[in-house]
Design a protein around this motif. Sequence first.
Motif, short mmCIF file in Angstrom:
data_model
loop_
_atom_site.label_atom_id
_atom_site.label_comp_id
_atom_site.label_asym_id
_atom_site.label_seq_id
_atom_site.Cartn_x
_atom_site.Cartn_y
_atom_site.Cartn_z
N MET A 1 -28.53 7.05 -17.98
CA MET A 1 -28.55 6.67 -16.49
C MET A 1 -29.38 5.58 -16.36
O MET A 1 -30.52 5.55 -16.72
N ASN A 2 -28.98 4.53 -15.70
CA ASN A 2 -29.60 3.39 -15.31
C ASN A 2 -30.58 3.50 -14.38
O ASN A 2 -30.06 4.00 -13.04
N GLU A 3 -32.04 2.99 -14.29
CA GLU A 3 -32.64 3.16 -13.14
C GLU A 3 -32.51 1.64 -12.20
O GLU A 3 -32.24 0.70 -12.93
N VAL A 4 -32.77 2.12 -11.07
CA VAL A 4 -32.87 0.79 -10.24
C VAL A 4 -34.22 0.55 -9.90
O VAL A 4 -35.09 1.28 -9.50
N PHE A 5 -34.69 -0.72 -9.91
CA PHE A 5 -35.94 -1.43 -9.67
C PHE A 5 -36.00 -2.04 -8.35
O PHE A 5 -34.95 -2.86 -8.08
N ILE A 6 -37.09 -2.17 -7.92
CA ILE A 6 -37.28 -2.80 -6.34
C ILE A 6 -38.39 -3.75 -6.72
O ILE A 6 -39.44 -3.48 -7.04
N ASP A 7 -38.08 -5.04 -6.34
CA ASP A 7 -39.24 -5.99 -6.42
C ASP A 7 -39.98 -5.80 -5.25
O ASP A 7 -39.77 -6.13 -4.22
N ILE A 8 -41.35 -5.91 -5.47
CA ILE A 8 -42.35 -5.55 -4.58
C ILE A 8 -43.35 -6.73 -4.16
O ILE A 8 -44.49 -6.59 -3.59
N ARG A 9 -42.94 -7.77 -5.21
CA ARG A 9 -43.81 -8.82 -4.85
C ARG A 9 -43.94 -9.28 -3.46
O ARG A 9 -42.87 -9.39 -2.85
N ARG A 10 -44.92 -9.88 -2.93
CA ARG A 10 -45.14 -10.29 -1.68
C ARG A 10 -44.78 -9.52 -0.40
O ARG A 10 -44.10 -9.82 0.36
N THR A 11 -44.99 -7.96 -0.52
CA THR A 11 -44.57 -7.28 0.27
C THR A 11 -45.88 -6.08 0.68
O THR A 11 -46.67 -6.29 -0.15
N ASP A 12 -45.89 -5.49 1.72
CA ASP A 12 -47.04 -4.48 1.78
C ASP A 12 -46.90 -3.39 0.64
O ASP A 12 -48.12 -3.12 0.62
N LEU A 13 -46.02 -3.18 0.00
CA LEU A 13 -46.16 -2.37 -1.14
C LEU A 13 -46.95 -2.68 -2.26
O LEU A 13 -47.31 -1.81 -3.02
N GLU A 14 -46.93 -3.96 -2.32
CA GLU A 14 -47.89 -4.57 -3.40
C GLU A 14 -49.27 -4.06 -3.69
O GLU A 14 -49.90 -3.83 -4.76
#
Length: 53
Positions: A1-14
């Motif tokens: 199963m492929n994982e989906v990644f989210i780019d969190i650069r320059r966000t509050d999640l960083e």
Amino acid sequence: MNEVFIDIRRTDLEELFPNKDLITVEELYILAVEQSVKIEELKEKIKMLKNEE
């Protein structure tokens, strides 16, 4: 199963994931559940404080 990644650069999640540029959807879901639980705990504390008045 492929994982989906989210780019969190320059966000509050960083701030929550300081050593990562990408997080998985699963990590984001876990974070959301944890935050939801904290919000519910705060709501209960507010209700208790209001009842003490």
